[in-house]
Design an enzyme around this catalytic site. Structure first.
Site, PDB file in Angstrom:
ATOM      1  CG  HIS A  34       1.628  -9.050   6.530  1.00 28.61           C
ATOM      2  ND1 HIS A  34       0.349  -9.572   7.191  1.00 28.61           N
ATOM      3  CD2 HIS A  34       1.575  -9.364   5.190  1.00 28.61           C
ATOM      4  CE1 HIS A  34      -0.120 -10.421   6.339  1.00 28.61           C
ATOM      5  NE2 HIS A  34       0.428 -10.182   5.054  1.00 28.61           N
ATOM      6  CG  ASP A  36      -1.623  -3.093   8.996  1.00 27.30           C
ATOM      7  OD1 ASP A  36      -1.382  -4.162   9.301  1.00 27.30           O
ATOM      8  OD2 ASP A  36      -2.707  -2.872   8.453  1.00 27.30           O
ATOM      9  N   GLY A 121     -11.443 -10.330  -3.277  1.00 22.31           N
ATOM     10  CA  GLY A 121     -10.132 -10.984  -3.015  1.00 22.31           C
ATOM     11  C   GLY A 121      -9.181 -10.579  -3.968  1.00 22.31           C
ATOM     12  N   GLY A 123      -6.923  -8.339  -3.136  1.00 19.49           N
ATOM     13  CA  GLY A 123      -6.028  -7.811  -1.874  1.00 19.49           C
ATOM     14  C   GLY A 123      -6.154  -6.387  -2.241  1.00 19.49           C
ATOM     15  CB  SER A 127     -13.344  -6.408   3.501  1.00 19.24           C
ATOM     16  OG  SER A 127     -12.199  -6.376   3.874  1.00 19.24           O
ATOM     17  CG  ASP A 172      -6.639  -3.001   4.422  1.00 22.53           C
ATOM     18  OD1 ASP A 172      -5.295  -2.649   4.072  1.00 22.53           O
ATOM     19  OD2 ASP A 172      -6.928  -4.186   4.466  1.00 22.53           O
TER      20      ASP A 172
HETATM   21  C1  GLA Z   1      -4.665  -6.885   5.133  1.00 30.42           C
HETATM   22  C2  GLA Z   1      -5.081  -6.438   6.267  1.00 30.42           C
HETATM   23  C3  GLA Z   1      -4.259  -5.079   6.640  1.00 30.42           C
HETATM   24  C4  GLA Z   1      -2.762  -5.342   6.256  1.00 30.42           C
HETATM   25  C5  GLA Z   1      -2.514  -6.205   5.211  1.00 30.42           C
HETATM   26  C6  GLA Z   1      -1.081  -6.400   4.895  1.00 30.42           C
HETATM   27  O1  GLA Z   1      -5.104  -6.169   3.711  1.00 30.42           O
HETATM   28  O2  GLA Z   1      -6.364  -5.946   6.202  1.00 30.42           O
HETATM   29  O3  GLA Z   1      -4.522  -4.688   7.850  1.00 30.42           O
HETATM   30  O4  GLA Z   1      -2.235  -6.253   7.712  1.00 30.42           O
HETATM   31  O5  GLA Z   1      -3.249  -7.162   4.937  1.00 30.42           O
HETATM   32  O6  GLA Z   1      -0.281  -5.390   4.696  1.00 30.42           O
END
Ligand code: GLA
Length: 387
Positions: A34, A36, A121, A123, A127, A172
């Site tokens: 969190h 980015d 899903g 993490g 996507s 990501d």
């Molecule tokens: C998701 C979002 C990213 C980032 C992470 C948390 O993967 O797509 O942009 O914010 O959560 O680090």
């Protein structure tokens, strides 16, 4: 997942002709969660799992015929339909097509079939893997590969914002597009500069434990946290008209304290996590350079604590996996990615690995009725054309 598997489905579901095949990976993130969208640093790497798509122009003006192999679901839609398709997976195809058009790529009708082995899903950013895979294909088929990689990263992010309801950062998509085998990337999300960081921790392994709790970022919880961060920045900027405050990256601990009462405890606590995380990523960079994995691990536990207690994006199952890691003497462990379910990422000494995995499976199953899934991390390459 291999090319022949995807190809056989592509041929069967469309007109028997073959197209081109593209692959893009999911990602891990060692630390920097969190941060980015707060202009901070992140530490992602591409994995050896991802999305593979076969694609081919179909000669129509704007008809897309799409087949999601894993879901056995077919959706046809028109690029010129302002609403786009309803199926969430098809919205990634629609969204990235529109974003690539905005970049000047004359996207017309095409056929596409795709499959993935990056768990949904979990993490690991299935996507972003879709977005960058489809962007790579559209750039090749319709755009003479003129769109630069960074623009594809941003097109993927814009797809999330404009068509999928997640106001995500760039980590990501950047990890998926620019990933390099054997390397993590230290990415500065404000300047968008990054450097590859060879990652071969002697004596340790990285392993993901997937709680199989569904991770769903669409909707409010993720965006709420981003809004909290932006709100704090707004208040700090108002107090300091002389300064330039775009994101929490520009803010100090003292400035955060100054606005504590006016922003309220929830926003304060969230911003408090982000400032801490910003410092932790830099500490981890130094520790990695020094080969000090004990410090890397300690920071991972601190991040887990912050994500769980301050940012509140953990869940009971992930906290439990983190506790099991601690009990087993695992060097570092934390939630990975956006949160709300998904995986923990664990830095574990080789000699503890077997016992840790066995213990985690047994204890987790006893409590939740199913074992966590185990993925050994192999750091792979970014988006590419396979054939
Ligand atoms: C998701 C979002 C990213 C980032 C992470 C948390 O993967 O797509 O942009 O914010 O959560 O680090």
């Amino acid at each position: 997942m291999d090319i022949e598997f995807v190809r056989s489905r592509f041929i069967k579901h469309f007109d028997g002709k073959t197209g081109n095949v593209y692959h893009s990976p999911g990602r891990i993130n060692l630390i920097g969660e969190h941060t980015d969208y707060n202009g901070g640093f992140v530490f992602p790497g591409a994995v050896d799992k991802g999305i593979m798509a076969e694609m081919r122009a179909n000669g129509t003006e704007d008809t897309v015929m799409a087949y999601a192999i894993d879901l056995k679901d077919r959706v046809d839609f028109h690029l010129n339909d302002p609403a786009g398709p309803r199926a969430s997976w098809a919205r990634y195809i629609y969204g990235i097509s529109k974003e690539m058009q905005k970049l000047g790529v004359p996207v017309k009708g095409f056929n596409i079939a795709f499959a993935g082995d990056v768990p949904l899903g979990a993490g690991m950013s299935s996507s972003a893997a879709m977005e960058s895979c489809f962007a790579c294909g559209l750039n090749d088929i319709f755009g003479e590969n003129k769109v630069e990689k960074w623009d594809m990263v941003l097109a993927g992010q814009a797809t999330e914002h404009n068509y999928c309801g997640v106001n995500c950062g760039i980590m990501d998509q950047c990890g998926s597009v620019f990933g390099k085998a054997g390397c993590l990337m230290r990415l500065d999300c404000r300047s968008r500069e990054f450097e590859y960081f060879p990652f071969k921790p002697e004596g340790y392994r990285l392993v993901l434990l997937d709680s199989v709790v569904k991770h769903e970022l669409a909707g409010s919880p993720y965006n709420d946290r981003r809004n909290s961060c932006e709100n704090v920045v707004k208040h700090i900027a108002a107090k300091h008209p002389e300064g330039k405050f775009e994101t929490l990256r520009d803010c100090t601990w003292e400035q955060l304290e100054e606005v504590r009462a006016e922003v309220g405890e929830e926003d304060y606590t969230r911003a408090h996590f982000v400032l801490g995380e910003k410092d932790r990523v830099l500490a981890v960079c130094d520790a990695l350079l020094a080969g000090d994995y004990e410090t890397v691990g300690k920071k991972m536990y601190e991040t887990h604590y912050g994500l769980s207690k301050e940012y509140e994006v953990s869940c009971e199952e992930l906290d439990y996996l983190n506790d099991i890691a601690k009990e087993n003497g695992v060097t570092g462990s934390r939630i990975m990615g956006g949160g709300f379910g998904g995986c923990t990422i664990n830095l574990v000494k080789n000699e503890l690995y077997d016992k840790f995995i066995a213990d985690a499976k047994q204890k987790f199953a006893a409590k939740y009725g199913h074992e966590p899934k185990v993925y050994d991390v192999v750091i792979g390459d970014g988006s590419r054309k396979l054939c």
